[in-house]
Design a protein around this motif. Structure first.
Motif, PDB file in Angstrom:
ATOM      1  N   GLY A 110     -20.955-159.804  16.440  1.00  0.00           N
ATOM      2  CA  GLY A 110     -21.427-160.361  17.694  1.00  0.00           C
ATOM      3  C   GLY A 110     -22.578-161.324  17.546  1.00  0.00           C
ATOM      4  N   VAL A 111     -23.106-161.488  16.339  1.00  0.00           N
ATOM      5  CA  VAL A 111     -24.226-162.407  16.117  1.00  0.00           C
ATOM      6  C   VAL A 111     -23.663-163.755  15.672  1.00  0.00           C
ATOM      7  N   PRO A 112     -24.058-164.853  16.325  1.00  0.00           N
ATOM      8  CA  PRO A 112     -23.541-166.170  15.937  1.00  0.00           C
ATOM      9  C   PRO A 112     -23.810-166.467  14.465  1.00  0.00           C
ATOM     10  N   THR A 113     -22.928-167.228  13.873  1.00  0.00           N
ATOM     11  CA  THR A 113     -23.070-167.554  12.449  1.00  0.00           C
ATOM     12  C   THR A 113     -24.271-168.448  12.178  1.00  0.00           C
ATOM     13  N   THR A 114     -24.840-169.024  13.230  1.00  0.00           N
ATOM     14  CA  THR A 114     -26.032-169.866  13.066  1.00  0.00           C
ATOM     15  C   THR A 114     -27.327-169.060  13.184  1.00  0.00           C
ATOM     16  N   SER A 115     -27.201-167.780  13.457  1.00  0.00           N
ATOM     17  CA  SER A 115     -28.382-166.926  13.627  1.00  0.00           C
ATOM     18  C   SER A 115     -28.471-165.909  12.501  1.00  0.00           C
ATOM     19  N   THR A 116     -29.637-165.299  12.384  1.00  0.00           N
ATOM     20  CA  THR A 116     -29.910-164.362  11.294  1.00  0.00           C
ATOM     21  C   THR A 116     -30.080-162.948  11.833  1.00  0.00           C
ATOM     22  N   VAL A 117     -29.567-161.985  11.089  1.00  0.00           N
ATOM     23  CA  VAL A 117     -29.752-160.564  11.383  1.00  0.00           C
ATOM     24  C   VAL A 117     -30.736-159.999  10.363  1.00  0.00           C
ATOM     25  N   VAL A 118     -31.665-159.181  10.833  1.00  0.00           N
ATOM     26  CA  VAL A 118     -32.700-158.608   9.971  1.00  0.00           C
ATOM     27  C   VAL A 118     -32.593-157.089   9.984  1.00  0.00           C
ATOM     28  N   ALA A 119     -32.715-156.479   8.809  1.00  0.00           N
ATOM     29  CA  ALA A 119     -32.779-155.017   8.684  1.00  0.00           C
ATOM     30  C   ALA A 119     -34.074-154.666   7.962  1.00  0.00           C
ATOM     31  N   ASP A 120     -34.961-153.972   8.660  1.00  0.00           N
ATOM     32  CA  ASP A 120     -36.270-153.664   8.079  1.00  0.00           C
ATOM     33  C   ASP A 120     -36.489-152.154   8.025  1.00  0.00           C
ATOM     34  N   THR A 121     -37.111-151.567   9.044  1.00  0.00           N
ATOM     35  CA  THR A 121     -37.561-150.175   8.964  1.00  0.00           C
ATOM     36  C   THR A 121     -37.210-149.420  10.240  1.00  0.00           C
ATOM     37  N   ILE A 122     -36.908-148.135  10.079  1.00  0.00           N
ATOM     38  CA  ILE A 122     -36.708-147.242  11.218  1.00  0.00           C
ATOM     39  C   ILE A 122     -37.707-146.093  11.116  1.00  0.00           C
ATOM     40  N   LYS A 123     -37.993-145.473  12.263  1.00  0.00           N
ATOM     41  CA  LYS A 123     -38.921-144.339  12.290  1.00  0.00           C
ATOM     42  C   LYS A 123     -38.384-143.274  13.230  1.00  0.00           C
ATOM     43  N   LEU A 124     -38.347-142.043  12.755  1.00  0.00           N
ATOM     44  CA  LEU A 124     -37.996-140.896  13.584  1.00  0.00           C
ATOM     45  C   LEU A 124     -39.213-139.977  13.632  1.00  0.00           C
ATOM     46  N   THR A 125     -39.740-139.749  14.813  1.00  0.00           N
ATOM     47  CA  THR A 125     -40.919-138.899  14.977  1.00  0.00           C
ATOM     48  C   THR A 125     -40.552-137.718  15.854  1.00  0.00           C
ATOM     49  N   MET A 126     -40.796-136.536  15.357  1.00  0.00           N
ATOM     50  CA  MET A 126     -40.437-135.324  16.092  1.00  0.00           C
ATOM     51  C   MET A 126     -41.419-135.070  17.228  1.00  0.00           C
ATOM     52  N   TRP A 127     -40.866-134.709  18.376  1.00  0.00           N
ATOM     53  CA  TRP A 127     -41.693-134.276  19.493  1.00  0.00           C
ATOM     54  C   TRP A 127     -42.271-132.893  19.196  1.00  0.00           C
ATOM     55  N   PRO A 128     -43.359-132.517  19.859  1.00  0.00           N
ATOM     56  CA  PRO A 128     -43.845-131.134  19.718  1.00  0.00           C
ATOM     57  C   PRO A 128     -42.795-130.149  20.227  1.00  0.00           C
ATOM     58  N   ASN A 129     -42.902-128.922  19.775  1.00  0.00           N
ATOM     59  CA  ASN A 129     -41.962-127.880  20.186  1.00  0.00           C
ATOM     60  C   ASN A 129     -42.741-126.582  20.330  1.00  0.00           C
ATOM     61  N   VAL A 130     -42.965-126.160  21.562  1.00  0.00           N
ATOM     62  CA  VAL A 130     -43.715-124.942  21.837  1.00  0.00           C
ATOM     63  C   VAL A 130     -42.830-123.994  22.643  1.00  0.00           C
ATOM     64  N   LYS A 131     -42.799-122.737  22.243  1.00  0.00           N
ATOM     65  CA  LYS A 131     -42.006-121.708  22.923  1.00  0.00           C
ATOM     66  C   LYS A 131     -40.526-122.079  22.966  1.00  0.00           C
ATOM     67  N   GLY A 132     -40.080-122.793  21.941  1.00  0.00           N
ATOM     68  CA  GLY A 132     -38.676-123.163  21.870  1.00  0.00           C
ATOM     69  C   GLY A 132     -38.272-124.262  22.825  1.00  0.00           C
ATOM     70  N   ILE A 133     -39.235-124.937  23.429  1.00  0.00           N
ATOM     71  CA  ILE A 133     -38.940-126.014  24.381  1.00  0.00           C
ATOM     72  C   ILE A 133     -39.126-127.353  23.672  1.00  0.00           C
ATOM     73  N   PRO A 134     -38.050-128.059  23.347  1.00  0.00           N
ATOM     74  CA  PRO A 134     -38.189-129.353  22.662  1.00  0.00           C
ATOM     75  C   PRO A 134     -38.986-130.343  23.512  1.00  0.00           C
ATOM     76  N   GLY A 135     -39.948-130.977  22.883  1.00  0.00           N
ATOM     77  CA  GLY A 135     -40.757-131.971  23.576  1.00  0.00           C
ATOM     78  C   GLY A 135     -41.966-131.415  24.287  1.00  0.00           C
ATOM     79  N   PHE A 136     -42.134-130.085  24.272  1.00  0.00           N
ATOM     80  CA  PHE A 136     -43.236-129.457  25.002  1.00  0.00           C
ATOM     81  C   PHE A 136     -44.472-129.392  24.118  1.00  0.00           C
ATOM     82  N   SER A 137     -45.550-130.026  24.571  1.00  0.00           N
ATOM     83  CA  SER A 137     -46.827-129.983  23.859  1.00  0.00           C
ATOM     84  C   SER A 137     -47.765-129.030  24.574  1.00  0.00           C
TER      85      SER A 137
END
Length: 592
Positions: A555-582
């Motif tokens: 889907g990217v035109p042949t005249t344009s550039t695609v870049v692949a750099d870095t990804i980040k996955l950061t876990m949410w807090p988890n309190v009392k078994g509730i995902p995302g609960f701080s």
């Protein structure tokens, strides 16, 4: 020479005066004492005072000698113990001091504070390094960043670092913070609840409504706009102007005004699109509202920690509670998920200013007021004002403030396979390696687009696209949890909109072999807003699973550039078994 009683009396008086003078000279000479007594007797002078003086002097010398002997007989304990007690008492007094005098980087005294605040040179060094990194990476976008940082220490005191802490900047919507505090003060002064002006205060803070802000200013000053035919020198205008100084007078009463100007409305207002009549006269005198980083940061500290208006603390913090990756913050783009942020953001077509109080999931607490010229208006809300997130992230990392936060996984495409940490990057196609200061680790993959039909610019479920070159990140999930997923890339005008496809690869029950495993695709423009984290979404990943994130040239035109750099996955807090609960999400009891 004839002799008469008169002459005798005269001679007697003269000689008596002479003897008295001599006596005063001899008063302190013990060896002349008997001679003086004889002279006094000869002329009939009563000089008991001299005798007493010598006796007292002898007794004093004797007593001094005895005291000296006693002092010499004092033992080691008698000498040292009083000194030790004095030192302990002095230390206790110093420890109980609750007032300190903050200084800026040029050692200029600001004001007394009801908090213990210490200048921290190490904090300043780290902050300046983070500032310089931001300005070097975004050198074509931002040239100014004045700041004050307050970092809470374990004992409850605060460390402070300031760079141009007294420099004035256009306050923009940051003025809404002192406006809000002044409105709460007005409510309390008039015997009302702290939130008595809620109908105008909430849209001021939630929607940045300058109309309701103008209404609020008119109410608390009791000085709506009106004409003054006699001009700004008239007593009527000066009286009206003094009423309009309500916000400044309030700040001055708590020592947080400094050289700031906070007398004007934000336009367009309830009195017109631009300053006119009396408001125009004030604006011509003062210019726009101005704030400085120091007094802004201190005001936030006073508000969130009940240094002022304690009965209104919860109300004010509720109104300025924000989400990271939102239009209400810039500094918040560098925070981990589950952080608490109280913030007021102000922008112009060039400026990004923010006053923020932040609490990390691990409990570390920091206040930053930052005034910059880093606004970028290329659309794609909320990233126009997101540039200060890099400053926050580097500051937290370099101060080691993230220790104890939930884990995060960072995978750079060009470095991943060298680490052998369970994460794998698979490159399909003739990708090249480029270098850029905007790349996360200074290097990245790039390739020309391969054409084809793209999808709508929205998140959707789709199947994997074939006939394209891809880079796939496979993530080794060690801990089950809710993860915030972000991407990083260098931006450039010859880049394009690129697809990021996330496959959670949830295996599901062992008996379920037919369930559809969805892929979530997001379309991100790599033309603008590079060198910062761009949020895709949050996903719940299971331990042992291998979710993938794939970048495609489809889907990217042949005249344009695609870049692949870095990804980040950061876990949410988890309190009392509730995902995302701080645990910070549960507020402590407050006075109101």
């Amino acid at each position: 020479m004839s002799f008469s009683v008169k002459n005798y009396k005269k001679m007697y008086i003269n000689e008596e005066e002479e003897i008295l003078i001599n006596n005063s000279k001899f008063n302190n000479n013990n060896h002349r004492y008997s001679e003086i007594v004889d002279l006094n007797r000869e002329f009939g002078i009563n000089n008991n005072n001299n005798k007493n003086n010598f006796k007292e002097q002898d007794e004093e010398e004797y007593n001094n000698k005895e005291l000296y002997k006693q002092k010499r007989r004092l033992g080691f304990k008698e000498k040292v113990i009083p000194i030790v007690i004095l030192v302990i008492i002095t230390a206790m007094v110093i420890g109980l001091v609750v007032f300190s005098i903050p200084y800026d980087s040029s050692s200029n005294s600001f004001n007394l504070s009801p908090f213990v605040i210490n200048i921290d040179d190490q904090l300043l060094t780290v902050a300046i390094e983070s500032r310089q990194y931001l300005l070097s990476v975004h050198n074509s976008t931002i040239t100014k960043l004045d700041f004050v940082i307050l970092l809470m220490e374990p004992g409850g005191s605060w460390s402070m670092a300031t760079f141009n802490g007294d420099a004035l900047s256009n306050a923009t919507e940051c003025a809404y913070l002192p406006f809000l505090a002044s409105a709460v003060n007005w409510c309390i002064q008039n015997g009302n609840d702290p939130h008595c002006l809620q109908m105008v205060a909430q849209p001021m803070m939630d929607s940045f409504s300058s109309i309701t802000t103008g209404i609020l200013i008119d109410i608390i000053t009791n000085a709506p706009n009106k004409p003054f035919p006699q001009g700004p020198t008239s007593s009527a205008f000066q009286q009206w102007q003094s009423q309009r100084m309500y916000v400044e007078n309030f700040l001055d009463s708590i020592g947080l005004l400094g050289n700031q100007t906070l007398i004007n409305k934000v336009y367009p207002s309830n009195s017109g699109p631009t300053p006119s009549q009396g408001e125009g006269m004030i604006y011509n005198i003062t210019g726009p509202n101005y704030m400085d980083p120091y007094n802004a940061a201190m005001l936030m500290l006073y508000i969130v920690h009940s240094g002022i208006l304690s009965s209104g603390t919860s109300y004010m913090t509720d109104l300025i509670s924000r989400q990271t990756f939102s239009q209400y913050t810039s500094l918040g783009f560098g925070l981990p998920p589950g952080s608490i942020i109280h913030s007021v953001l102000g922008t112009t077509n060039t400026d990004v200013n923010e006053i923020a109080h932040m609490v990390l999931p691990n409990g570390n607490e920091i206040i930053i007021s930052a005034f910059s010229d880093g606004y970028q208006n290329y659309g794609y809300t909320p990233y126009q004002s997101s540039i200060l997130g890099m400053f926050t992230e580097n500051l937290l990392e370099n101060l080691n403030l993230n220790q104890g936060n939930p884990p995060k996984i960072i995978i750079s495409a060009t470095y991943c396979n060298q680490l052998n940490d369970g994460n794998v990057v698979t490159v399909k196609g003739p990708w090249l390696i480029g270098e850029s200061i905007q790349a996360y680790n200074k290097t990245f993959y790039y390739i020309q687009g391969t054409g084809g039909n793209n999808y709508d610019n929205s998140s959707s479920e789709s199947s994997t696209v074939n006939n394209s070159y891809t880079i796939e990140y496979m993530i080794d999930i060690q801990v089950s949890g809710l993860y915030e997923v972000c991407v990083w890339f260098p931006s450039c005008s010859n880049h394009s909109t690129v697809s990021y496809s996330i496959s959670p690869n949830d295996q599901g029950p062992t008996w379920d072999t037919t369930s559809y495993k969805p892929t979530y695709t997001y379309y991100i423009s790599q033309i603008h807003y590079g060198a910062r984290w761009i949020l895709l979404d949050s996903f719940y990943f299971l331990q042992g699973n291998k979710p993938t994130i794939t970048i495609s040239t489809w889907g990217v035109p042949t005249t344009s550039t695609v870049v692949a750099d870095t990804i980040k996955l950061t876990m949410w807090p988890n309190v009392k078994g509730i995902p995302g609960f701080s645990p910070n999400f549960v507020l402590e009891n407050t006075q109101d």
